[in-house]
Every structure is written in C-alpha cells, then in structure tokens.
Design an enzyme around this catalytic site. Structure first.
Site: not given
Length: 537
Positions: A482-483
C-alpha cells in the site's frame, strides 16, 4: 503469458500531455484528459498494452487469483526491500496495462473520513470528504446499490461486493457478531468500522483493472495514443519547465529496440510535449524525479545527478501497512473449500486498535477463501488438498510514514533502496499483536469452531506471550503493498500534483498523499486521477 496483441500506433509529434504509466491512476487520468478532443494525450507504459479484453492473459482476468502473489510473474516489477533491518523481502508492482490493479486482489474500498481530514489539511477543500465525494460517485458504477447520494451508476469502475454465502464467510460474519463487532454492510459509506463484504472491481469472476475500465473503451479516440513497452528514463527539464521525456523502447521479446532515426540516441528516444504527468506509482515516480534532478540536493550530488530543483521532501519517506497471513485448518463438514466463482475474497473486519487513536479503524482482518498456496501457484483450487488451510490477511493500517527510500544510482534500472521500518516502536508491535489475537479469538468462537480446528500457527504458548508473539510475527512478516506519500502534497507538490518550482510537471498517483489511507489505496489512486484531471481543465 499469452501475446499482448499490441498495435504499433504512430506517436504524435508533440502531444499536449504525456502521461507516464497506465496503471491505477494513469489509465483513469488519460481517459479523462482525452475527453477533450482538442487535447492530444500520449500514454507511455513500460509493460504490455493489449488492445482488447480477449488479448489479456487469462490469469490476469481471473478474479479468483492474485497474480502479484505468484513469484516471478511476468506482469510485475520486483523491488528488493527490507521490512525490518533483518527481514529482507521483495515487493511488487504491476507492469502491464492497468498497473497494480491488474495483479492485486481486486479490493476497491474508499478511504475513511479521517483520511480526508488529514489530506485536506495539506491540500484544501478538494481533498475533504465532501469535496471528494462527487468524484467518488462519478468514477463508479455500483452494481449492488445503484445511484444515491453516496454511490454512482455511470462511472467506468464497476463495483460489486463479495459474496458471503461461502460457509467460511458466513462463519466469519457470525464470529464477528459473537465478539460484539458491528455490522458494516457498505464499506464505501463511512459507516462505523465492523464486519462486511468487500467492495471489489471484480465482476462475474473478471478482474476489471483500470486499463480495462477506463482505456480499452476509448482507444479509438484520435487524440489518444497508448504505447506499451516504453520505459521512461528521465524527464527533460529546460529552463525550469518539463518539455518532454527520454524513453527506452522494447521489442515484444523485451529486448531494447535500436534504430538510428532522427531524434533517437541509440535505443532511447526523446519525446517532446506540452506537459508531463507522472503516474508511475509511489516507487517509480519519485525515482524518476530524482533521475531528472528533482530531489534532495545532497542525495542527487552524491549520485552525480545535476540538481534542477532542490526538493528535500521528494523520495525520502513513505507509508505502507505491515501484514501477516494467518492460516487456519478447516475440517468437515466444510465442503470442498473452493473459492466462490467470482472472487478469492470473503468478508473483512475493520476495527480500531484499543488505544482509540483511529476510531475509523486501523486494523484489518481480510478473509481469503482460497488457500494461500493456490494463490501463489496461480490455481483457483487445490484438488489434491480438499481441506487445505485457508487464511486471514491481518494488517495494521495506521497512517504513518515510517518507511525510508533512497535512490541508489543514476542508472534507471537500479531500484531504490526501500526500508519499511515495520514494528519499530512498542505501539507498532502492540497493534500487530492485537490484530493477530483478535483473529485467533474469532476462530475460537462457537460460530467458527464448527468449521475449524484453529490456527495452524502460532500455538497458544506463543499467542499469549508478548515477547514470543513478537518474534513469531517478525519471522512471518509481510506487507500490504500500500505504498504512498513519497511525493507528498504540501512540501513536494500542490493540491493538484504540480511539482513545486517546475512548470508543466505534475504527479498524479498515490505518491502525493500526505499519509496512506486507513484502507487499501486502489480506489484512492483512481480518485487522485479524477481530481487532477478536472483541475487540468
């Protein structure tokens, strides 16, 4: 992988806009920008760009699978990383039309009001929940609820919630209620966090990535060109203005194409344009800015990159969410645990951790109705293992920026250094223990005991001892992929992605979020594109 059925479209001589990346944000942005027939748009995607749905490899469409979970899958770009100082890992991003929405699990859940409150503090009213809601409605066709004050029925992204009729999904729902967690039937409606089905862009068993939803229907627009096999090496900046890109072209077999036509330097090509928009993702977009001379002065000087703009906030930190896969053993009378026909996903439980810091819920327990080995092997079921373990994906989704990144070389092929710094603080470790123990408590309820022999691992002696559980978590630690927040609104870009100090250059992907959302960012990536497309007029 099947042939991509790409066409070799001529590239416009000087497009108004070059969009770098045809992923979750780039596909949506290009489709919206090209609605203006007077604007020419060129999209450059490093991976393949099929021209019709039938040309997609079957495993990229099968919503019962997660292609990004398969080691070595050709549709992903791999990045070496460290989740903790002594926990090496490989993170992946999609490298195909649709980007990571082509290889992820099809989870399409909106950010929470608490997220919008944080983002609007940096980006103004456009990033408030009330400001974003019209865009959230416009991007979707909600097949379950239709059009109302919260949902849309005419947008490109078709949304359907997961089916909870599978015995394990039904047991999860009952177990959550037995433990006192509320029902959350619509996770896209800002209801109190609890148990409910997962909104997904998988419909009738097909993963409808953003390339399929946004770009395939409009590829015949004369002002839109989408070119695959085109890896941008650097943005050309002259006199403080982005004027084009340097791109490397690849043949279908992946080898560079070298031709000596005018305007080319070996296998690299300079493409001029009126404006550049980076949609290459939260890892590649900041790296490209660094390679183009935009970033922390000392870091660029260390690499021998001429400094165009000293930008201390670009490509130095990021946020993501640690994740653990907890497997449990089914037992009769659970029927053969094939996933439902439409998705590998079951239900999801969201809950606030006990410190109450994030009342909108910072813990997630996401159900897989397919065995993990089925996902990593790329098969929708395991006929040789009729009672193979099923799993919960358990994550702490706090909106923090604990990660650090560093560009390591002026060579675009060298990946950045990524240090996630998970489980660094006592609070980090406490939240993850809490999520693991809540999952174990769900499996211990009467509702689940009829189907399960309990967790495969950890056992009770580990589960109830903080130090032992911390050690077990560390050795099993993964990431949610989920960067976000590598080029944040405020210090790095304005609310509409304009890079400070450089004309005609924007970023329009999850890089610009000030913090990661409390729930997965796929839907937010599309929202970013919608908001910025409107701002570009």
């Amino acid at each position: 992988m099947a042939p991509s059925a790409e066409s070799e479209e001529p590239v416009p001589a000087h497009p108004d806009v070059i969009v770098i990346g045809a992923g979750g944000s780039g596909a949506a942005l290009a489709a919206r920008l090209s609605e203006d027939p007077d604007r020419t748009v060129l999209v450059l995607e490093s991976g393949p760009v099929p021209q019709q749905l039938s040309a997609f490899p079957a495993e990229l469409l099968d919503a019962r699978l997660v292609p990004g979970a398969r080691p070595g899958h050709p549709a992903v770009q791999r990045y070496p990383a460290h989740l903790t100082p002594d926990r090496p890992y490989t993170v992946v991003r999609g490298r195909f039309l649709g980007g990571s929405t082509t290889v992820n699990g099809g989870y399409f859940v909106r950010a929470r009001r608490e997220d919008f409150d944080r983002w609007s503090a940096a980006g103004g009213t456009a990033w408030s929940y009330e400001g974003a809601l019209p865009f959230l409605r416009a991007l979707e066709t909600d097949l379950d609820l239709g059009a109302d004050e919260l949902h849309g029925s005419e947008g490109p992204v078709r949304i359907r919630r997961t089916d909870l009729r599978h015995p394990a999904a039904d047991a999860f729902r009952a177990a959550a209620l037995q433990l006192g967690f509320p029902s959350e039937p619509d996770k896209n409606a800002q209801q109190p966090p609890g148990f409910g089905p997962v909104p997904s862009n998988a419909v009738d068993g097909v993963r409808l990535n953003t390339g399929i939803s946004y770009l395939l229907p409009v590829l015949d627009r004369p002002n839109l060109t989408v070119r695959g096999g085109s890896t941008v090496q650097r943005i050309v900046i002259e006199h403080g203005r982005a004027t084009g890109v340097i791109v490397e072209r690849a043949e279908r077999d992946g080898h560079p194409r070298i031709d000596g036509r005018d305007g080319r330097d070996g296998h690299r090509e300079i493409l001029r344009c009126g404006e550049v928009v980076l949609c290459a993702g939260a890892l590649r977009s900041p790296q490209l800015l660094h390679l183009s001379g935009i970033g922390p002065r000392d870091e660029l000087a260390r690499l021998g990159i001429p400094v165009v703009r000293d930008a201390p906030a670009v490509g130095v930190s990021f946020g993501d969410h640690p994740q653990i896969a907890l497997e449990w053993t089914p037992r009769p009378p659970l029927p053969h645990p094939e996933p439902p026909a439409d998705s590998w996903l079951g239900g999801a439980l969201h809950l606030p951790s006990s410190d109450g810091t994030h009342p909108d819920g910072d813990l997630e327990i996401l159900q897989s109705l397919a065995p993990l080995r089925a996902l990593t092997d790329g098969t929708p079921n395991l006929p040789d293992e009729p009672l193979a373990p099923l799993a919960f994906l358990v994550s702490v989704q706090s909106p923090v920026l604990g990660g650090r990144m560093r560009t390591c070389s002026p060579d675009p092929a060298v990946p950045p250094r990524l240090d996630y710094n998970y489980l660094r603080t006592p609070e980090d470790r406490r939240r993850m223990r809490e999520a693991v123990r809540t999952t174990a408590a769900l499996l211990a309820t009467p509702a689940f005991k009829t189907l399960s022999d309990g967790l495969v691992d950890p056992g009770p002696e580990v589960l109830h001892d903080d130090r032992s559980l911390d050690t077990w978590i560390h050795t099993h630690l993964g990431t949610s992929h989920h960067t976000c927040a590598t080029i944040p609104m405020g210090p790095a870009v304005d609310p509409y992605g304009k890079v400070h100090g450089i004309d005609a250059l924007r970023v329009a992907d999850t890089s610009i979020l000030p913090t990661p959302p409390l729930r997965g960012p796929a839907a937010t990536a599309v929202l970013i594109a919608e908001i910025i497309a409107q701002a570009m007029g």
